[in-house]
Design a protein around this motif. Structure first.
Motif, PDB file in Angstrom:
ATOM      1  N   SER A 170       0.532  -1.038  -0.081  1.00 55.11           N
ATOM      2  CA  SER A 170      -0.131   0.218   0.217  1.00 55.11           C
ATOM      3  C   SER A 170       0.836   1.125  -0.127  1.00 55.11           C
ATOM      4  N   ARG A 171       1.668   1.356   0.629  1.00 59.48           N
ATOM      5  CA  ARG A 171       2.795   2.492   1.173  1.00 59.48           C
ATOM      6  C   ARG A 171       3.413   2.696  -0.563  1.00 59.48           C
ATOM      7  N   ARG A 174       1.398   3.950  -3.231  1.00 58.61           N
ATOM      8  CA  ARG A 174       1.109   5.225  -2.661  1.00 58.61           C
ATOM      9  C   ARG A 174       2.119   6.258  -3.221  1.00 58.61           C
ATOM     10  N   GLU A 175       2.879   5.739  -2.525  1.00 59.00           N
ATOM     11  CA  GLU A 175       4.510   6.475  -2.496  1.00 59.00           C
ATOM     12  C   GLU A 175       5.178   6.862  -3.590  1.00 59.00           C
ATOM     13  N   TRP A 212      -2.891   2.192   4.117  1.00 61.33           N
ATOM     14  CA  TRP A 212      -1.763   2.905   4.392  1.00 61.33           C
ATOM     15  C   TRP A 212      -2.033   4.150   5.234  1.00 61.33           C
TER      16      TRP A 212
END
Length: 292
Positions: A170-171, A174-175, A212
């Protein structure tokens, strides 16, 4: 003539207000679609509805018969497809209950047939812009008219599932990867719609913040179902306004798509005509009949 199809995601298994509504079966060379298809007219516009997971939610994201679904819509004369699906959000501003009009995809699916073409007839279509801006604009207008909070544009990360993401995934999505929402069903659906020369728009309905978000923790299926119920009502309100947003009526001539979605195969077929396998050509009669 414009003929609009709605592919309904989790929690959406029919369309309200269809006149002369009838569930029909469609045979395809790719097997049976997810379910029968609901045909009818809405505010004068010819429409088709297909429950992606089948009524009663019998297909997982990996087992949805995507090729049969798109082929069946093409056989029924559909020109425009609006996909409605549940997603998790990677952005604080894209909150549960909001809609996102997807304009880009990152495909991380691995167990699905993603093309109508292959050995016997090779074709390569462009996916630089995988959704139709004209059809997405109509969805935006319809959603705003229904007083839905909608975000115009976003990148959809398509994961295989059926499990949700790990926190590390998830991180990363996203990032590092810059994805905005995450779902399990818009790929290869969008790819196949392009190969079938159908205008395709993706309306992503946010149910959660994935894993996240520090204040929300892991995905809570019970909470997702609650949001799904509310989103289904909003989706019906949006769909009810689509005929007016498209400014289309049954029987009216449909102009060519200004973005070329309906001509995606124009120069895509690479296999020489005398080298094309007859059995493959037979399977492509609906999807690629215009250029074959």
């Amino acid at each position: 003539m414009t003929k609009l199809a709605i592919i309904g995601g989790s929690g959406i298994y029919d369309i309200d207000g269809l006149e002369d509504a009838q569930w029909i079966s469609v045979d395809t060379p790719w097997g049976a679609p997810s379910d029968q298809l609901l045909t009818g007219r809405l505010s004068g516009l010819d429409m088709v509805f297909l429950p992606r997971h089948g009524r009663g939610h019998v297909h997982s994201p990996s087992t949805v018969p995507y090729r049969a679904n798109i082929d069946a819509l093409k056989r029924l004369g559909v020109t425009d497809v609006v996909s409605v699906s549940a997603v998790g959000s990677f952005r604080e501003k894209m909150a549960p209950g909001d809609f996102v009009l997807v304009d880009q995809f990152i495909d991380r699916t691995v167990h699905r047939e993603s093309s109508f073409f292959g050995t016997g007839c090779v074709a390569h279509v462009s996916l630089a812009h995988p959704t139709c801006a004209r059809l997405s604009a109509a969805c935006l207008a319809a959603a705003l008219d229904a007083d839905i909070t909608v975000h115009d544009g976003g990148t959809y990360l398509a994961m295989e599932g059926p499990q949700f993401s790990t926190l590390a995934e998830s991180r990363m999505f996203r990032e590092s990867w810059g994805a905005d929402v995450i779902g399990m069903t818009n790929m290869p659906e969008a790819k196949l719609a392009r190969e079938a020369e159908l205008c395709y728009a993706s309306v992503a309905m946010v149910t959660d913040y994935d894993s996240w978000h520090p204040d929300h923790g892991e995905v809570d299926v019970t909470r997702i179902i609650e949001i799904l119920t509310g989103n289904a009502g909003k989706a019906r309100a949006m769909v009810a306004r689509l005929p007016a947003a498209l400014a289309a009526r049954d029987g009216e001539a449909r102009p060519p798509c200004e973005h070329g979605c309906d001509r995606a195969l124009e120069y895509a077929l690479l296999t020489a005509p005398d080298k094309r396998a007859p059995e493959v050509m037979a399977r492509l009669d609906a999807v690629a009949g215009r250029v074959l």
